[in-house]
Design a protein around this motif. Structure first.
Motif, PDB file in Angstrom:
ATOM      1  N   TYR A 244      -4.435 -11.242  -6.724  1.00  0.00           N
ATOM      2  CA  TYR A 244      -5.874 -11.279  -6.253  1.00  0.00           C
ATOM      3  C   TYR A 244      -6.903 -10.369  -7.075  1.00  0.00           C
ATOM      4  N   ASN A 245      -8.019 -10.543  -6.878  1.00  0.00           N
ATOM      5  CA  ASN A 245      -9.113 -10.105  -7.744  1.00  0.00           C
ATOM      6  C   ASN A 245      -8.853  -8.592  -7.829  1.00  0.00           C
ATOM      7  N   ALA A 246      -8.647  -8.216  -9.144  1.00  0.00           N
ATOM      8  CA  ALA A 246      -8.497  -6.809  -9.759  1.00  0.00           C
ATOM      9  C   ALA A 246      -7.415  -6.006  -8.993  1.00  0.00           C
ATOM     10  N   CYS A 247      -6.644  -6.716  -8.472  1.00  0.00           N
ATOM     11  CA  CYS A 247      -5.456  -5.857  -7.804  1.00  0.00           C
ATOM     12  C   CYS A 247      -4.063  -6.679  -7.741  1.00  0.00           C
ATOM     13  N   CYS A 248      -3.042  -6.075  -7.554  1.00  0.00           N
ATOM     14  CA  CYS A 248      -1.632  -6.637  -7.350  1.00  0.00           C
ATOM     15  C   CYS A 248      -1.445  -7.385  -8.652  1.00  0.00           C
ATOM     16  N   THR A 249      -1.273  -6.762  -9.666  1.00  0.00           N
ATOM     17  CA  THR A 249      -1.077  -7.209 -11.095  1.00  0.00           C
ATOM     18  C   THR A 249       0.674  -7.449 -11.222  1.00  0.00           C
ATOM     19  N   LEU A 250       0.909  -8.330 -11.860  1.00  0.00           N
ATOM     20  CA  LEU A 250       2.293  -8.879 -11.899  1.00  0.00           C
ATOM     21  C   LEU A 250       2.732  -8.159 -13.474  1.00  0.00           C
ATOM     22  N   ARG A 251       3.721  -7.378 -13.470  1.00  0.00           N
ATOM     23  CA  ARG A 251       4.517  -6.914 -14.492  1.00  0.00           C
ATOM     24  C   ARG A 251       5.934  -7.563 -14.508  1.00  0.00           C
ATOM     25  N   ILE A 252       6.112  -8.437 -15.369  1.00  0.00           N
ATOM     26  CA  ILE A 252       7.586  -9.306 -15.599  1.00  0.00           C
ATOM     27  C   ILE A 252       8.407  -8.950 -16.626  1.00  0.00           C
ATOM     28  N   ASP A 253       9.674  -8.997 -16.215  1.00  0.00           N
ATOM     29  CA  ASP A 253      10.623  -8.820 -17.394  1.00  0.00           C
ATOM     30  C   ASP A 253      11.740  -9.670 -17.232  1.00  0.00           C
ATOM     31  N   PHE A 254      12.688  -9.947 -18.182  1.00  0.00           N
ATOM     32  CA  PHE A 254      14.009 -10.453 -17.807  1.00  0.00           C
ATOM     33  C   PHE A 254      14.939  -9.725 -17.190  1.00  0.00           C
ATOM     34  N   SER A 255      15.541  -9.887 -16.244  1.00  0.00           N
ATOM     35  CA  SER A 255      16.417  -8.896 -15.640  1.00  0.00           C
ATOM     36  C   SER A 255      17.795  -9.061 -16.465  1.00  0.00           C
ATOM     37  N   LYS A 256      18.685  -8.053 -16.263  1.00  0.00           N
ATOM     38  CA  LYS A 256      19.835  -8.071 -16.990  1.00  0.00           C
ATOM     39  C   LYS A 256      20.965  -8.846 -16.318  1.00  0.00           C
ATOM     40  N   LEU A 257      20.579  -9.171 -15.028  1.00  0.00           N
ATOM     41  CA  LEU A 257      21.706  -9.869 -14.105  1.00  0.00           C
ATOM     42  C   LEU A 257      21.488 -11.346 -14.377  1.00  0.00           C
ATOM     43  N   VAL A 258      22.375 -12.182 -14.291  1.00  0.00           N
ATOM     44  CA  VAL A 258      22.163 -13.712 -14.388  1.00  0.00           C
ATOM     45  C   VAL A 258      22.352 -14.422 -13.160  1.00  0.00           C
ATOM     46  N   ASN A 259      22.607 -13.583 -12.045  1.00  0.00           N
ATOM     47  CA  ASN A 259      23.045 -14.532 -10.794  1.00  0.00           C
ATOM     48  C   ASN A 259      22.814 -13.330  -9.732  1.00  0.00           C
ATOM     49  N   LEU A 260      21.909 -13.672  -8.739  1.00  0.00           N
ATOM     50  CA  LEU A 260      21.764 -12.947  -7.491  1.00  0.00           C
ATOM     51  C   LEU A 260      22.667 -12.902  -6.409  1.00  0.00           C
ATOM     52  N   ASN A 261      23.074 -12.017  -5.626  1.00  0.00           N
ATOM     53  CA  ASN A 261      23.965 -12.045  -4.509  1.00  0.00           C
ATOM     54  C   ASN A 261      23.049 -11.935  -3.474  1.00  0.00           C
ATOM     55  N   VAL A 262      22.613 -12.850  -2.414  1.00  0.00           N
ATOM     56  CA  VAL A 262      21.628 -12.783  -1.361  1.00  0.00           C
ATOM     57  C   VAL A 262      22.491 -12.638  -0.181  1.00  0.00           C
ATOM     58  N   LYS A 263      22.637 -11.913   0.711  1.00  0.00           N
ATOM     59  CA  LYS A 263      23.399 -11.614   1.601  1.00  0.00           C
ATOM     60  C   LYS A 263      22.708 -12.193   3.016  1.00  0.00           C
TER      61      LYS A 263
END
Length: 536
Positions: A244-263
């Motif tokens: 949104y305007n002037a807020c909620c800034t995305l900072r993005i990196d690659f994770s070391k994980l290659v698969n997420l385990n969602v329960k």
């Protein structure tokens, strides 16, 4: 994909059945000086033998059914999460490629991973299996451009500095480390929900799983694509953008994980490939009514967040629409858009011996201006809290649900009530209902107040301000220790009007904030206490 080399010429010698051994790559800045290379295509006999996924493991992988326009960079990106890629051979006419990894272990991990998660390139499923070849021998002169890409990617992977003198553009050589991105939201004035992230990131490919959580006092998420290239594209386009305007800034990196385990599938985590997952205890799954209201609101407001135009400022939403967009994103009520009583929160599992309207006012007041509080007469472990607007109620809910207050984990959800009713005149409700509408302690009365930028999740470190000159570090340490916790660290800012103070747990810090925000330190100074994103 912008900036990616789309037409790498790869020489193919016809008519030979063997991969010919050839020249050794010896350029001084190469990480592959020991690598033997030649290119050759007509390898059908080998392919038939390669068809079985369960062939003998090899560090050379055979990749089939590639889309016609696919690039070396995209194929290399498939292997990068698993280890160093040491060679590549593209067979353009056959829509196939060979990819050589540095170790057999890396290749085994890659094959195992992609047998569980079908790899896609450019939205097309592809097939990966072990090759009969134990190493790739390719002719450097014929396979030159492929080697340049590989060299550049490898150099970026090991040094993270741009390479000069290669023919490949920088964006082409940024390695997609993993199909999983780690996302941090800075300056989170409006709530950012799992659904908003899904809408934004789906623009770059199929999002399989999302987990949201708070770490280092910041809202973070892990988001998994079906393909590392999608993750790479999303990172290139979205890193540093504001939702949104002037807020909620995305900072993005690659994770070391290659698969997420969602329960669990709920508002904190979701596996889109498994709609059958339970919602988990005490975590409300997305209520169908809310989901419907959300969809309706979004279309009413004309703000489908997924359809954000342009790659340079995909998420910039003009000021006037920011509140509306945030409301749509957070499934919260807007004037003229009926989505239920979303300014009112229901808080349950409270410690009924300890809780008061004042303590709830102080804690929830960190995330918005509390108008009214009502502890329920017949159920004193529950309370209704009315915030000034829907954004504030959403913000308080996302930050305080699951936190510990007076020793109990509180649950915060949206109430079905539109307002909190005051007791009838003359009726004594034992002080359970309180009207804070005109409180001088509201933090967000002034539009554009700095407080909007300093909203952080509960944390063990507190930010103190409005400290008079006569008050020393020891005075503050003693004051905070008296709330029943342990002061672990303290640091004055240069002017001594502000300080950071760290308690040993988040629960102790919550208790200290409730007890000491607005505490009179003398000299007409009332202490201001907030959660900090810093640590000492």
């Amino acid at each position: 994909m912008d900036g990616i080399v789309t037409d790498v010429a790869v020489g193919v010698k016809r008519g030979s059945d063997e991969l010919l051994s050839g020249s050794v790559l010896n350029s001084p800045n190469s990480n592959m000086s020991s690598m033997v290379v030649t290119a050759n295509g007509n390898d059908n006999k080998k392919f038939k033998g390669d068809d079985k996924m369960d062939g003998a493991p090899s560090r050379v992988l055979h990749i089939r059914k590639l889309p016609g326009e696919v690039t070396e960079t995209e194929v290399i990106a498939l292997g990068l999460p698993f280890g160093k890629v040491t060679n590549i051979l593209m067979l353009k006419g056959k829509n196939q490629a060979f990819l050589e990894l540095a170790t057999e272990e890396a290749a085994i991990t890659m094959v195992n991973y992609y047998s569980a998660v079908t790899p896609h390139l450019r939205n097309q499923p592809i097939y990966i299996q072990y090759s009969n070849h134990k190493e790739l021998k390719t002719d450097n002169t014929l396979n030159q451009r492929a080697q340049a890409v590989l060299q550049a990617v490898t150099a970026v992977q090991t040094t993270n500095t741009p390479i000069s003198g290669t023919t490949v553009s920088e964006s082409a050589v940024t390695p997609a480390q993993s199909p999983v991105l780690r996302i941090i939201i800075d300056n989170m004035y409006y709530p950012v929900t799992l659904d908003v992230l899904h809408q934004i990131f789906s623009k770059f490919g199929a999002v399989l799983k999302i987990i949201t959580f708070t770490k280092n006092n910041q809202f973070q998420a892990l988001l998994q694509y079906g393909d590392p290239v999608n993750a790479q594209q999303a990172k290139l386009a979205l890193d540093g953008q504001n939702i949104y305007n002037a807020c909620c800034t995305l900072r993005i990196d690659f994770s070391k994980l290659v698969n997420l385990n969602v329960k669990y599938n709920n508002d904190k985590s979701r596996d889109y490939t498994r709609p059958d997952l339970p919602s988990g205890d005490g975590q409300p799954a997305l209520d169908p009514a809310i989901a419907a209201a959300f969809a309706k609101e979004t279309s009413l407001l004309g703000l489908p967040v997924a359809a954000v135009p342009g790659a340079l400022s995909p998420l910039a939403i003009p000021n006037a629409a920011a509140a509306a967009a945030a409301a749509a994103a957070g499934r919260v009520g807007m004037p003229g858009v009926s989505a239920g009583g979303n300014t009112v929160l229901l808080v349950s599992n409270l410690n009924e011996e300890m809780v008061t309207p004042q303590s709830l006012f102080t804690l929830f007041g960190v995330y918005g201006d509390v108008q009214r509080v009502k502890i329920l007469y017949n159920k004193k472990d529950s309370a209704l809290i009315q915030m000034a607007d829907g954004n504030q109620s959403q913000l308080a809910m996302s930050h305080l649900n699951g936190q510990k207050m007076y020793g109990k984990i509180i649950r915060v959800t949206l109430s079905k009530h539109q307002t909190v009713q005051l007791p009838r005149e003359g009726l004594d409700d034992q002080g359970l209902t309180k009207d804070f509408g005109n409180s001088p302690l509201h933090r967000f009365k002034k539009p554009g107040s700095k407080n909007f930028q300093n909203i952080f999740p509960p944390s063990a470190t507190l930010h103190l301000s409005n400290i008079p000159p006569s008050v020393a570090e020891d005075d503050l340490r003693t004051l905070f220790a008296n709330t029943g916790g342990t002061v672990k660290a303290f640091k004055f800012f240069q002017d001594h009007k502000m300080a950071l103070l760290q308690m040993s747990t988040v629960e102790e810090a919550i208790q200290a904030l409730i007890d000491l925000h607005n505490y009179n330190l003398g000299e007409n100074h009332h202490l201001r206490v907030s959660f900090s994103k810093s640590t000492i």
